[in-house]
Design a protein around this motif. Structure first.
Motif, PDB file in Angstrom:
ATOM      1  N   LEU A 164       0.830  -1.201   0.000  1.00 31.46           N
ATOM      2  CA  LEU A 164       0.000   0.000   0.000  1.00 31.46           C
ATOM      3  C   LEU A 164       0.869   1.259   0.000  1.00 31.46           C
ATOM      4  O   LEU A 164       0.567   2.233  -0.702  1.00 31.46           O
ATOM      5  N   GLU A 165       1.941   1.217   0.745  1.00 35.31           N
ATOM      6  CA  GLU A 165       2.873   2.348   0.788  1.00 35.31           C
ATOM      7  C   GLU A 165       3.515   2.574  -0.578  1.00 35.31           C
ATOM      8  O   GLU A 165       3.624   3.714  -1.041  1.00 35.31           O
ATOM      9  N   ALA A 166       3.917   1.498  -1.251  1.00 43.48           N
ATOM     10  CA  ALA A 166       4.510   1.621  -2.583  1.00 43.48           C
ATOM     11  C   ALA A 166       3.489   2.170  -3.578  1.00 43.48           C
ATOM     12  O   ALA A 166       3.816   3.014  -4.432  1.00 43.48           O
ATOM     13  N   LYS A 167       2.245   1.704  -3.476  1.00 48.25           N
ATOM     14  CA  LYS A 167       1.184   2.179  -4.355  1.00 48.25           C
ATOM     15  C   LYS A 167       0.939   3.678  -4.141  1.00 48.25           C
ATOM     16  O   LYS A 167       0.797   4.440  -5.106  1.00 48.25           O
ATOM     17  N   LEU A 168       0.922   4.092  -2.887  1.00 49.55           N
ATOM     18  CA  LEU A 168       0.721   5.498  -2.562  1.00 49.55           C
ATOM     19  C   LEU A 168       1.884   6.352  -3.073  1.00 49.55           C
ATOM     20  O   LEU A 168       1.679   7.442  -3.612  1.00 49.55           O
ATOM     21  N   ARG A 169       3.098   5.847  -2.926  1.00 55.71           N
ATOM     22  CA  ARG A 169       4.278   6.557  -3.439  1.00 55.71           C
ATOM     23  C   ARG A 169       4.185   6.704  -4.947  1.00 55.71           C
ATOM     24  O   ARG A 169       4.479   7.768  -5.505  1.00 55.71           O
ATOM     25  N   GLY A 170       3.758   5.644  -5.630  1.00 45.74           N
ATOM     26  CA  GLY A 170       3.596   5.699  -7.084  1.00 45.74           C
ATOM     27  C   GLY A 170       2.543   6.717  -7.492  1.00 45.74           C
ATOM     28  O   GLY A 170       2.732   7.469  -8.466  1.00 45.74           O
ATOM     29  N   ALA A 171       1.436   6.760  -6.744  1.00 49.02           N
ATOM     30  CA  ALA A 171       0.384   7.734  -7.052  1.00 49.02           C
ATOM     31  C   ALA A 171       0.876   9.160  -6.832  1.00 49.02           C
ATOM     32  O   ALA A 171       0.543  10.071  -7.605  1.00 49.02           O
ATOM     33  N   ALA A 172       1.690   9.375  -5.813  1.00 48.91           N
ATOM     34  CA  ALA A 172       2.248  10.707  -5.543  1.00 48.91           C
ATOM     35  C   ALA A 172       3.199  11.124  -6.663  1.00 48.91           C
ATOM     36  O   ALA A 172       3.185  12.282  -7.107  1.00 48.91           O
ATOM     37  N   ASP A 187      -7.026  13.341  -2.024  1.00 43.09           N
ATOM     38  CA  ASP A 187      -7.112  11.875  -2.008  1.00 43.09           C
ATOM     39  C   ASP A 187      -5.822  11.259  -1.464  1.00 43.09           C
ATOM     40  O   ASP A 187      -5.856  10.327  -0.650  1.00 43.09           O
ATOM     41  N   LEU A 188      -4.689  11.783  -1.911  1.00 42.12           N
ATOM     42  CA  LEU A 188      -3.391  11.263  -1.448  1.00 42.12           C
ATOM     43  C   LEU A 188      -3.208  11.512   0.056  1.00 42.12           C
ATOM     44  O   LEU A 188      -2.726  10.629   0.776  1.00 42.12           O
ATOM     45  N   GLU A 209      -5.563  11.809   2.273  1.00 45.06           N
ATOM     46  CA  GLU A 209      -6.489  10.900   2.963  1.00 45.06           C
ATOM     47  C   GLU A 209      -5.949   9.465   2.961  1.00 45.06           C
ATOM     48  O   GLU A 209      -5.989   8.774   3.995  1.00 45.06           O
ATOM     49  N   GLN A 210      -5.410   9.021   1.845  1.00 43.20           N
ATOM     50  CA  GLN A 210      -4.845   7.673   1.757  1.00 43.20           C
ATOM     51  C   GLN A 210      -3.624   7.536   2.666  1.00 43.20           C
ATOM     52  O   GLN A 210      -3.420   6.497   3.298  1.00 43.20           O
ATOM     53  N   ASP A 211      -2.804   8.608   2.734  1.00 43.38           N
ATOM     54  CA  ASP A 211      -1.630   8.580   3.597  1.00 43.38           C
ATOM     55  C   ASP A 211      -2.055   8.516   5.071  1.00 43.38           C
ATOM     56  O   ASP A 211      -1.461   7.770   5.858  1.00 43.38           O
ATOM     57  N   ARG A 212      -3.077   9.273   5.459  1.00 44.80           N
ATOM     58  CA  ARG A 212      -3.598   9.215   6.830  1.00 44.80           C
ATOM     59  C   ARG A 212      -4.065   7.803   7.166  1.00 44.80           C
ATOM     60  O   ARG A 212      -3.789   7.287   8.248  1.00 44.80           O
ATOM     61  N   ASP A 213      -4.793   7.196   6.235  1.00 36.73           N
ATOM     62  CA  ASP A 213      -5.289   5.841   6.437  1.00 36.73           C
ATOM     63  C   ASP A 213      -4.123   4.854   6.582  1.00 36.73           C
ATOM     64  O   ASP A 213      -4.138   3.981   7.452  1.00 36.73           O
ATOM     65  N   LEU A 214      -3.115   5.014   5.731  1.00 33.70           N
ATOM     66  CA  LEU A 214      -1.932   4.146   5.802  1.00 33.70           C
ATOM     67  C   LEU A 214      -1.234   4.297   7.152  1.00 33.70           C
ATOM     68  O   LEU A 214      -0.881   3.291   7.786  1.00 33.70           O
ATOM     69  N   GLN A 215      -1.040   5.522   7.612  1.00 28.86           N
ATOM     70  CA  GLN A 215      -0.372   5.753   8.901  1.00 28.86           C
ATOM     71  C   GLN A 215      -1.180   5.159  10.049  1.00 28.86           C
ATOM     72  O   GLN A 215      -0.611   4.576  10.971  1.00 28.86           O
ATOM     73  N   ARG A 216      -2.495   5.278   9.999  1.00 24.96           N
ATOM     74  CA  ARG A 216      -3.360   4.695  11.025  1.00 24.96           C
ATOM     75  C   ARG A 216      -3.225   3.176  11.027  1.00 24.96           C
ATOM     76  O   ARG A 216      -3.069   2.548  12.077  1.00 24.96           O
ATOM     77  N   ARG A 217      -3.246   2.585   9.846  1.00 27.98           N
ATOM     78  CA  ARG A 217      -3.126   1.132   9.748  1.00 27.98           C
ATOM     79  C   ARG A 217      -1.748   0.658  10.232  1.00 27.98           C
ATOM     80  O   ARG A 217      -1.634  -0.405  10.859  1.00 27.98           O
ATOM     81  N   LYS A 218      -0.710   1.408   9.947  1.00 28.60           N
ATOM     82  CA  LYS A 218       0.628   1.059  10.434  1.00 28.60           C
ATOM     83  C   LYS A 218       0.686   1.095  11.953  1.00 28.60           C
ATOM     84  O   LYS A 218       1.270   0.210  12.581  1.00 28.60           O
ATOM     85  N   ARG A 219       0.090   2.135  12.546  1.00 29.05           N
ATOM     86  CA  ARG A 219       0.053   2.245  14.013  1.00 29.05           C
ATOM     87  C   ARG A 219      -0.692   1.069  14.629  1.00 29.05           C
ATOM     88  O   ARG A 219      -0.235   0.475  15.604  1.00 29.05           O
ATOM     89  N   GLU A 220      -1.840   0.742  14.046  1.00 22.11           N
ATOM     90  CA  GLU A 220      -2.626  -0.387  14.565  1.00 22.11           C
ATOM     91  C   GLU A 220      -1.839  -1.685  14.461  1.00 22.11           C
ATOM     92  O   GLU A 220      -1.829  -2.498  15.391  1.00 22.11           O
ATOM     93  N   TRP A 221      -1.176  -1.882  13.327  1.00 26.07           N
ATOM     94  CA  TRP A 221      -0.365  -3.086  13.132  1.00 26.07           C
ATOM     95  C   TRP A 221       0.749  -3.144  14.183  1.00 26.07           C
ATOM     96  O   TRP A 221       0.963  -4.192  14.804  1.00 26.07           O
ATOM     97  N   GLN A 222       1.438  -2.023  14.398  1.00 28.39           N
ATOM     98  CA  GLN A 222       2.533  -1.974  15.365  1.00 28.39           C
ATOM     99  C   GLN A 222       2.031  -2.241  16.779  1.00 28.39           C
ATOM    100  O   GLN A 222       2.655  -2.981  17.543  1.00 28.39           O
ATOM    101  N   GLU A 223       0.883  -1.660  17.131  1.00 25.92           N
ATOM    102  CA  GLU A 223       0.316  -1.888  18.460  1.00 25.92           C
ATOM    103  C   GLU A 223      -0.080  -3.349  18.640  1.00 25.92           C
ATOM    104  O   GLU A 223       0.184  -3.946  19.691  1.00 25.92           O
ATOM    105  N   ASP A 224      -0.711  -3.925  17.629  1.00 25.17           N
ATOM    106  CA  ASP A 224      -1.109  -5.340  17.706  1.00 25.17           C
ATOM    107  C   ASP A 224       0.120  -6.243  17.821  1.00 25.17           C
ATOM    108  O   ASP A 224       0.138  -7.187  18.620  1.00 25.17           O
ATOM    109  N   LEU A 225       1.133  -5.952  17.017  1.00 27.87           N
ATOM    110  CA  LEU A 225       2.366  -6.746  17.046  1.00 27.87           C
ATOM    111  C   LEU A 225       3.035  -6.653  18.418  1.00 27.87           C
ATOM    112  O   LEU A 225       3.433  -7.680  18.990  1.00 27.87           O
ATOM    113  N   THR A 226       3.121  -5.455  18.951  1.00 24.97           N
ATOM    114  CA  THR A 226       3.757  -5.265  20.264  1.00 24.97           C
ATOM    115  C   THR A 226       2.994  -6.026  21.347  1.00 24.97           C
ATOM    116  O   THR A 226       3.607  -6.688  22.196  1.00 24.97           O
TER     117      THR A 226
END
Length: 169
Positions: free
Chosen positions: A65-73, A94-95, A97-114
């Motif tokens: 998702l991060e690579a896709k967002l970078r490509g769109a930017a 749109d970019l 909003e997508q970046d905010r969503d990506l950062q939120r998902r990364k935080r959630e993933w990191q919290e779950d992993l921890t």
């Protein structure tokens, strides 16, 4: 006066005898390097593999998702001169909003992993502590320390703890 002198001599003699007795009883001390146990024990390695299996797909999805967002930017940057002001603004929003969503998902993933990593490691630590207690009782240790600044290799029982953990099923 003579009796006080005899009392002092008797007291000094009894203190020397008591000190000799304490010195004659050697303390049996052990040291366990918990970091090494958490790194080398099969149980800890299995927990790490389990976490990688559980969280690896989400991590890959986030990287994609991060690579896709970078490509769109990059595409927006390239197309920006030919776009209308309204279209450029819409794409930028749109970019963002997508970046905010990506950062939120990364935080959630990191919290779950921890959280899961803490759960898995606490289970390993609990089993290691039981093994240490078993060694303490069976081998009649007076003291077993974990995590010391300096220690002699002759008191290091880390390998014994790892081997005992690995032998358990």
């Amino acid at each position: 006066m003579m009796s006080k002198l005899l009392q002092s001599v008797a007291l000094a003699a009894s203190m020397m005898v008591a000190t000799s007795a304490v010195q004659a009883q050697e303390l049996k001390i052990g040291f366990v390097n918990s970091e090494r146990v958490l790194r080398e024990a099969n149980l800890a390695k299995a927990a790490q593999i389990k976490l990688e299996a559980e969280f690896g797909k989400r991590e890959k999805d986030l990287r994609d998702l991060e690579a896709k967002l970078r490509g769109a930017a990059e595409k927006l940057e390239k197309d920006a001169p030919t776009l209308s002001e309204a279209e450029r603004g819409r794409r930028q929003r749109d970019l963002v909003e997508q970046d905010r969503d990506l950062q939120r998902r990364k935080r959630e993933w990191q919290e779950d992993l921890t959280q899961r990593k803490n759960e898995e490691l606490s289970a390993v630590v609990e089993k290691a502590n039981k093994v240490i207690k078993q060694i303490f009782d069976n081998e009649k240790y007076d003291l077993i320390l974990q995590d010391a600044i300096h220690f002699s290799p002759r008191v290091d029982i880390t390998k014994k703890v790892i081997d005992t953990l690995n032998a358990q099923k």
